[in-house]
Structure formats: structure tokens, C-alpha cells
Design a protein around this motif. Sequence first.
Motif, PDB file in Angstrom:
ATOM      1  N   LEU A   1       0.836  -1.191   0.000  1.00 28.31           N
ATOM      2  CA  LEU A   1       0.000   0.000   0.000  1.00 28.31           C
ATOM      3  C   LEU A   1       0.873   1.244   0.000  1.00 28.31           C
ATOM      4  N   LYS A   2       0.341   2.315  -0.595  1.00 30.35           N
ATOM      5  CA  LYS A   2       1.043   3.601  -0.620  1.00 30.35           C
ATOM      6  C   LYS A   2       0.118   4.668  -0.062  1.00 30.35           C
ATOM      7  N   PHE A   3       0.726   5.676   0.561  1.00 33.29           N
ATOM      8  CA  PHE A   3      -0.025   6.828   1.044  1.00 33.29           C
ATOM      9  C   PHE A   3       0.802   8.068   0.769  1.00 33.29           C
ATOM     10  N   VAL A   4       0.193   9.045   0.109  1.00 29.38           N
ATOM     11  CA  VAL A   4       0.861  10.310  -0.179  1.00 29.38           C
ATOM     12  C   VAL A   4       0.444  11.302   0.898  1.00 29.38           C
ATOM     13  N   VAL A   5       1.424  11.744   1.683  1.00 30.37           N
ATOM     14  CA  VAL A   5       1.179  12.648   2.797  1.00 30.37           C
ATOM     15  C   VAL A   5       1.041  14.070   2.260  1.00 30.37           C
ATOM     16  N   ASN A   6       0.176  14.851   2.887  1.00 26.28           N
ATOM     17  CA  ASN A   6      -0.036  16.236   2.509  1.00 26.28           C
ATOM     18  C   ASN A   6       1.274  17.016   2.628  1.00 26.28           C
ATOM     19  N   ASP A   7       1.436  18.039   1.791  1.00 27.95           N
ATOM     20  CA  ASP A   7       2.676  18.823   1.776  1.00 27.95           C
ATOM     21  C   ASP A   7       2.920  19.609   3.056  1.00 27.95           C
ATOM     22  N   GLU A   8       1.896  19.820   3.853  1.00 33.62           N
ATOM     23  CA  GLU A   8       2.054  20.590   5.078  1.00 33.62           C
ATOM     24  C   GLU A   8       2.599  19.749   6.237  1.00 33.62           C
ATOM     25  N   VAL A   9       2.824  18.460   5.983  1.00 31.95           N
ATOM     26  CA  VAL A   9       3.314  17.551   7.008  1.00 31.95           C
ATOM     27  C   VAL A   9       4.629  16.947   6.525  1.00 31.95           C
ATOM     28  N   LEU A  10       5.585  16.814   7.426  1.00 33.81           N
ATOM     29  CA  LEU A  10       6.902  16.260   7.123  1.00 33.81           C
ATOM     30  C   LEU A  10       6.985  14.839   7.668  1.00 33.81           C
TER      31      LEU A  10
ATOM     32  N   ASN B   1      15.321   4.586  12.392  1.00 40.68           N
ATOM     33  CA  ASN B   1      15.412   3.490  13.370  1.00 40.68           C
ATOM     34  C   ASN B   1      14.140   2.641  13.440  1.00 40.68           C
ATOM     35  N   GLY B   2      13.547   2.323  12.314  1.00 37.89           N
ATOM     36  CA  GLY B   2      12.349   1.491  12.301  1.00 37.89           C
ATOM     37  C   GLY B   2      11.102   2.207  12.781  1.00 37.89           C
ATOM     38  N   GLU B   3      11.136   3.538  12.837  1.00 43.16           N
ATOM     39  CA  GLU B   3       9.976   4.323  13.233  1.00 43.16           C
ATOM     40  C   GLU B   3       9.725   5.404  12.191  1.00 43.16           C
ATOM     41  N   ILE B   4       8.461   5.682  11.947  1.00 38.98           N
ATOM     42  CA  ILE B   4       8.091   6.762  11.039  1.00 38.98           C
ATOM     43  C   ILE B   4       7.579   7.911  11.900  1.00 38.98           C
ATOM     44  N   ALA B   5       8.284   9.045  11.834  1.00 39.08           N
ATOM     45  CA  ALA B   5       7.904  10.227  12.609  1.00 39.08           C
ATOM     46  C   ALA B   5       7.192  11.218  11.689  1.00 39.08           C
ATOM     47  N   VAL B   6       6.103  11.772  12.171  1.00 40.14           N
ATOM     48  CA  VAL B   6       5.311  12.731  11.416  1.00 40.14           C
ATOM     49  C   VAL B   6       5.295  14.039  12.207  1.00 40.14           C
TER      50      VAL B   6
ATOM     51  N   LYS C   1      -3.791  18.341   9.900  1.00 37.35           N
ATOM     52  CA  LYS C   1      -3.460  17.201   9.036  1.00 37.35           C
ATOM     53  C   LYS C   1      -2.385  16.303   9.638  1.00 37.35           C
ATOM     54  N   TRP C   2      -1.790  16.736  10.726  1.00 36.96           N
ATOM     55  CA  TRP C   2      -0.694  16.027  11.364  1.00 36.96           C
ATOM     56  C   TRP C   2      -1.149  14.675  11.934  1.00 36.96           C
ATOM     57  N   GLY C   3      -2.140  14.675  12.794  1.00 27.34           N
ATOM     58  CA  GLY C   3      -2.614  13.441  13.421  1.00 27.34           C
ATOM     59  C   GLY C   3      -3.262  12.504  12.426  1.00 27.34           C
ATOM     60  N   MET C   4      -4.005  13.057  11.459  1.00 25.46           N
ATOM     61  CA  MET C   4      -4.651  12.224  10.450  1.00 25.46           C
ATOM     62  C   MET C   4      -3.618  11.505   9.589  1.00 25.46           C
ATOM     63  N   SER C   5      -2.537  12.193   9.240  1.00 23.04           N
ATOM     64  CA  SER C   5      -1.488  11.581   8.416  1.00 23.04           C
ATOM     65  C   SER C   5      -0.816  10.433   9.169  1.00 23.04           C
ATOM     66  N   ARG C   6      -0.562  10.639  10.449  1.00 23.95           N
ATOM     67  CA  ARG C   6       0.058   9.593  11.256  1.00 23.95           C
ATOM     68  C   ARG C   6      -0.846   8.366  11.346  1.00 23.95           C
ATOM     69  N   THR C   7      -2.148   8.590  11.504  1.00 26.64           N
ATOM     70  CA  THR C   7      -3.097   7.486  11.597  1.00 26.64           C
ATOM     71  C   THR C   7      -3.207   6.742  10.269  1.00 26.64           C
ATOM     72  N   GLN C   8      -3.186   7.464   9.163  1.00 29.44           N
ATOM     73  CA  GLN C   8      -3.236   6.811   7.847  1.00 29.44           C
ATOM     74  C   GLN C   8      -2.003   5.930   7.634  1.00 29.44           C
ATOM     75  N   ILE C   9      -0.834   6.423   8.049  1.00 30.19           N
ATOM     76  CA  ILE C   9       0.395   5.644   7.908  1.00 30.19           C
ATOM     77  C   ILE C   9       0.323   4.391   8.773  1.00 30.19           C
ATOM     78  N   GLU C  10      -0.173   4.542   9.999  1.00 33.64           N
ATOM     79  CA  GLU C  10      -0.322   3.386  10.880  1.00 33.64           C
ATOM     80  C   GLU C  10      -1.283   2.362  10.273  1.00 33.64           C
ATOM     81  N   ASN C  11      -2.364   2.836   9.657  1.00 33.98           N
ATOM     82  CA  ASN C  11      -3.343   1.935   9.046  1.00 33.98           C
ATOM     83  C   ASN C  11      -2.761   1.145   7.877  1.00 33.98           C
ATOM     84  N   ILE C  12      -1.904   1.771   7.058  1.00 34.29           N
ATOM     85  CA  ILE C  12      -1.335   0.998   5.940  1.00 34.29           C
ATOM     86  C   ILE C  12      -0.334  -0.038   6.462  1.00 34.29           C
TER      87      ILE C  12
END
Length: 177
Positions: free
Chosen positions: A33-42, A47-52, A64-75
Motif C-alpha cells: 500500500l502507498k499513502f501520499v502525505v499532505n505537503d504541510e506535514v513532514l 530506526n524502524g519508526e516513522i515520525a510525522v 493534518k498532522w494526526g490524520m497523516s500519522r493514523t493513515q500511515i499506521e493503518n497501511i
Amino acid sequence: MSRIGKKPVQVPAGVTATVDGQTVTAKGPKGELKFVVNDEVLVKLENGEIAVTPRDESKDARSKWGMSRTQIENILIGVKDGFEKKLEISGVGYRAAMQGKNIQLSLGFSHEVVYETPEGITIATPKPTEIVVTGIDKQVVGQVAAEIRKYRGPEPYKGKGVRYANERIVRKDGKKK
């Protein structure tokens, strides 16, 4: 500050995650699965963790910060374990049956309702009054379950119709004599 957004997402064992610019890709035993994060979020993978993190303190970026993190966790969860929604059918003569890959619903109409299963989704009917929708994309699984439920949602007097397995129907009293 987003309490959800602050937490980094752990990449589970057996899942390969890559971050390429604003695109997060996850490959696992169930698929990719792929998810394209909004440009306003980095997004950063360390170390095996994705930081948003939000790029600035604007209201739009923080929303959009919390929603992006949740979408990444869901994929990540989806490619490892997948998602499942269970539906129950109640009513005299109401039932579901598989017709090849599609599902045929008898819901009290003058005709049978045939729902075509979208790509990447598996629908099963362990019992004639039970439907199980599974897939790796949480949004698509929920959408398919909602579309099936929409054909004949539960009514408040007898509770007949299609409902989620854990859904509580608020029942109404009938006319009092």
C-alpha cells in the motif's frame, strides 16, 4: 499539539516501509500500500519508526498532522494483518449468498440485490445471516461494508435489516393501545 501525531509509528516485524519524499510505501505479507502525505506535514523514517511532524504551526498543518500519522499506521497494519468488518442480517427471509465473487442479498425487495466485490476485497458468508468483509485497505473495507449496509439499514421497530456486528440499534416502542 496533537497527542496522536506526536507518537512515532513503529514499523512491525515482517513489514518493509520506505519514505520517498511525501510518499510512504509499505510492503508486507498481505500486499503493498502507498499513502501520499499532505505537503504541510513532514515524514521521516528513522530506526524502524516513522515520525510525522507539521512543517509549521498553522492550523491547517496541525489539523493534518494526526490524520497523516493514523493513515500511515493503518497501511502498516493493513499489509501485516489486514482489516475485517462483520455484518449481521436479521429479518424473516433476509439472507446473503455468494454468487462467484459477488454477493447476492435477499432483503425483502421484489428482486435480489447483487453487490459486485471491488478489487482487493474479499467477502465471505459463513452463515446466510452473516457477512464478513476483509481486505488490506481500512478505508475500502469500511466503504464496502457501509455500501452493503445501505441497501437495507436496520429499522428501529423490529431491528430488521443489515447492521454491523457490534452495532447497537436503539429500538422504539410501537403504538400503545
